[in-house]
Structures are given as structure tokens and as C-alpha cells.
Design an enzyme around this catalytic site. Structure first.
Site, mmCIF file in Angstrom:
data_model
loop_
_atom_site.group_PDB
_atom_site.id
_atom_site.type_symbol
_atom_site.label_atom_id
_atom_site.label_comp_id
_atom_site.label_asym_id
_atom_site.label_seq_id
_atom_site.Cartn_x
_atom_site.Cartn_y
_atom_site.Cartn_z
ATOM 1 N N ALA A 29 0.852 -1.196 0.000
ATOM 2 C CA ALA A 29 0.000 0.000 0.000
ATOM 3 C C ALA A 29 0.886 1.244 0.000
ATOM 4 C CB ALA A 29 -0.955 -0.013 1.183
ATOM 5 N N LEU A 30 1.845 1.276 -0.916
ATOM 6 C CA LEU A 30 2.875 2.313 -0.901
ATOM 7 C C LEU A 30 2.299 3.694 -1.205
ATOM 8 C CD1 LEU A 30 5.885 0.571 -2.709
ATOM 9 C CD2 LEU A 30 5.108 0.386 -0.340
ATOM 10 N N GLU A 32 3.569 8.270 -0.813
ATOM 11 C CA GLU A 32 4.701 9.176 -0.983
ATOM 12 C C GLU A 32 5.742 9.020 0.125
ATOM 13 O OE1 GLU A 32 7.336 11.870 -2.448
ATOM 14 O OE2 GLU A 32 5.658 10.880 -3.468
ATOM 15 N N HIS A 34 6.685 6.182 1.459
ATOM 16 C CA HIS A 34 7.540 5.092 0.992
ATOM 17 C C HIS A 34 8.420 5.543 -0.170
ATOM 18 C CE1 HIS A 34 4.027 2.779 2.736
ATOM 19 N NE2 HIS A 34 5.045 2.233 3.375
ATOM 20 N N GLN A 149 10.933 7.507 10.237
ATOM 21 C CA GLN A 149 10.913 7.958 11.631
ATOM 22 C C GLN A 149 9.500 8.101 12.183
ATOM 23 O OE1 GLN A 149 13.338 11.510 11.793
ATOM 24 N NE2 GLN A 149 15.236 10.365 11.458
ATOM 25 N N LYS A 150 8.476 7.993 11.318
ATOM 26 C CA LYS A 150 7.110 8.043 11.835
ATOM 27 C C LYS A 150 6.881 6.909 12.832
ATOM 28 C CE LYS A 150 3.373 6.647 9.633
ATOM 29 N NZ LYS A 150 2.586 5.888 10.665
ATOM 30 N N ASP A 151 7.461 5.751 12.537
ATOM 31 C CA ASP A 151 7.402 4.619 13.461
ATOM 32 C C ASP A 151 8.644 4.659 14.343
ATOM 33 O OD1 ASP A 151 4.965 3.203 12.408
ATOM 34 O OD2 ASP A 151 6.186 3.205 10.597
ATOM 35 N N VAL A 177 7.156 11.964 6.403
ATOM 36 C CA VAL A 177 6.588 12.734 5.291
ATOM 37 C C VAL A 177 5.141 13.051 5.637
ATOM 38 C CG1 VAL A 177 6.024 12.739 2.834
ATOM 39 C CG2 VAL A 177 8.111 11.615 3.643
#
Length: 332
Positions: A29-30, A32, A34, A149-151, A177
């Protein structure tokens, strides 16, 4: 550039390697976010290197009642996006390829850091995540692996596993992002209705409120420290015609601030979002030391992470931003 679809580790291992191999691990489910990871990997690997994107929805990461079955699977679109972003290959193995003997009996355990925050909300999640990351690192044999870095807690645990277990790979974190309105890009955003999406903006707004409160506090402290707090200070302030303004700055800068103020500013936004229609249901708001994801104290100095997790409707979202405490500069 055409990205080659590979289904087995044997196919991947048969590819000729010249430069460095950079791997971006995804569950498909890529979007932006990714694509940014892939473009960063392309830049690191260089023209002589190789970028491999893995697409694997890992069943070990989903607990009871979570969205394994409804998790989006869009392989054709994923290959197209990966190719446009600069990937050389997409490795999309089956569950049997990754776990040939069924669910593995021996797994990587995340330890105490994996039991906090996301680990407390989703028991066993990080054990499953680290187990599949370890397997994919062995299967893809990269020189570099990139993660968003979101995770943030996931990234910290992967770095710890690689260090503690002596994996010969460099781990690179890539900044979150966001969409124009601030919402962090996530594959789960597609589950949100328009009304739910408006409520979901409170996650990033809360983080930005905490960041801005910290930046203002730091700026006031810097201003208050420009002249000594003595009679000479008062005379100097009076001479430049801003005694009241500077005195106010000094008073604000020396009141409760730091982590206390950051948490309070973020919490205010989240409390307001809880009264929206539909409401935001908070899982946690935490200001933590990124080395172990424990809450920081009021006298903490150094790098920190302000993290939030919440549900809007049936969709659970996470977000975070980095902050720096202990200097007069604004938060990063």
C-alpha cells in the site's frame, strides 16, 4: 528503470551484485512516504548500487481484532510506485516463503522497550516486527536498510536489535513525510472518512503545539539570559526601553516549562479533539527518551520524542516529532 518482481529469496540471491544494496521494507500500500524512503535509498546506493523494496504483510505483527484481513494489498500499484522512485527490484514473498515451517517457534523478543507505548497497546506486536525484520535482513542481505521515523519506536528497536545481535547492516532513519495539512502519511489514512480525517489532524496539531510551546520557551529563556539578573540588568533593560517586555519574558521563561509545558500544550489540543464529531480517542501521549522510550523527567536534557497514538472511528493512527531539551535553540 524497470523494477523486477521477485517472489523467492533464491531469485534475489541469484542477482549479480556490484555496489551496495539498500533495502526498504514495507507492508505494501505504498504512498509518498515510501517513495521518499526509496529515493533516499537510491541516493545512498548510488548508480552502481541496488535498491530492493520488500512488500510483505507480516501476520505476526497483527493481534486479535486488528486489521490483517482488511490491510490493503495493492502489489501492481506498489511495483509502479517503487519503480518510479528508483527501485531496482521488488521482493514480494509469500507467507510460506518467509515462514516455511508455519509460524516460527523461535522469535526475536523486543524486551522491556517493546512493552511500552505501542507495545503496551499492541502486545506481541514488536516481537513479530523484529522477527520479520531479522528474517528479511537475512533474506535480502543488504548493506543498508532504511526505515521511516514516523514509526519511531519501531526504528529504535530495530537499531537496538542490529546493535545487540551484531547484524552487519547500517540502519538509516528517514524523516516523516506529511501531507500539506500536516497529517503524517500512512497506509491507514485511506480508511478515514472526510469527517474522520478532519478529526485525525489533531494528532499532528498536538505535536506541533508541543513543539511550538517548547520553541517559545527556549526563545524567552535566551532573551532573559542576555543580561545578568542584577541591578545592572534592570538599568540596562530600562535604557533600551523594554524593561516591562523583558521582565515579562524573564518571568515566563522561569515559570514551569520544558517537558511539563510541552505535554500540557499537546494535551490541550487532544482534549479538544475528544469533543469533536467524530471524536478522537487517545491511546497515549508520551514524551520519551528515544534510547529506551521511557518518559523523560522535568530536568531532562538531550534528544527526546513526543509521540501520540489515537483512534478515529475504527482507524488507529500514530505520529511523533523529535525535540531537543537543554539548549536555548528552538526544538528540532
Amino acid at each position: 528503470m524497470t523494477a523486477t518482481l521477485l517472489r523467492t529469496a533464491a531469485e534475489l540471491h541469484a542477482r549479480a551484485r556490484t555496489g551496495r544494496r539498500a533495502v526498504v521494507m514495507t507492508m505494501g500500500a505504498l504512498h509518498e512516504g515510501h517513495a521518499t524512503l526509496i529515493r533516499t535509498a537510491r541516493g545512498i546506493a548510488g548508480p552502481d548500487g541496488e535498491v530492493v523494496v520488500t512488500v510483505f504483510v507480516n501476520p505476526l505483527q497483527f493481534g486479535a481484532g486488528e486489521d490483517l484481513d482488511r490491510y490493503p494489498r495493492t502489489l501492481d500499484a506498489d511495483i509502479e510506485l517503487a519503480e518510479q522512485a528508483g527501485a531496482d527490484a521488488v521482493f514480494a514473498p509469500s507467507v510460506d516463503e518467509v515462514y516455511p515451517g508455519g509460524e516460527p517457534q523461535v522469535r526475536v523478543t523486543a524486551g522491556p522497550m517493546g512493552e511500552r507505548l505501542e507495545g503496551a497497546a499492541r502486545p506481541g506486536h514488536f516481537d513479530g516486527m523484529l522477527t520479520v525484520v531479522a528474517k528479511l535482513l537475512h533474506l535480502t542481505r543488504p548493506d543498508i536498510a532504511l526505515y521511516g521515523q514516523k514509526d519511531a519506536q519501531q526504528l529504535a528497536l530495530i537499531r537496538r536489535m542490529v546493535r545487540d545481535l551484531n547484524f552487519g547492516v547500517e540502519i538509516v532513519g528517514v524523516p516523516t513525510v506529511r501531507e500539506e495539512d500536516g497529517l503524517a502519511l500512512s497506509s491507514r489514512n485511506r480508511y478515514l472518512s472526510p469527517a474522520e480525517r478532519r478529526t485525525a489532524l489533531a494528532l499532528s496539531q498536538a505535536l506541533f503545539a508541543g513543539r511550538d510551546r517548547h520553541a517559545a520557551q527556549q526563545a524567552l529563556r535566551a532573551r532573559a539570559s542576555e543580561v545578568p539578573s542584577t541591578r545592572a540588568r534592570a538599568e540596562a533593560l530600562s535604557a533600551i526601553g523594554e524593561s516591562r517586555a523583558a521582565a515579562d519574558a524573564h518571568a515566563v521563561a522561569t515559570t514551569a516549562g520544558g517537558p511539563v509545558a510541552v505535554r500540557a500544550a499537546a494535551r490541550l489540543v487532544l482534549d479538544e479533539a475528544a469533543r469533536l464529531t467524530p471524536p478522537l480517542t487517545l491511546d497515549y501521549l508520551a514524551l520519551v527518551d528515544p534510547s529506551d522510550f521511557t518518559e523523560i523527567g522535568d530536568d531532562f536534557t538531550g534528544e527526546a520524542v513526543l509521540a501520540v497514538a489515537a483512534r478515529v472511528g475504527t482507524t488507529r493512527l500514530i505520529d511523533n516529532i523529535p525535540l531537543t531539551f537543554g539548549t536555548f535553540g528552538a526544538a528540532s
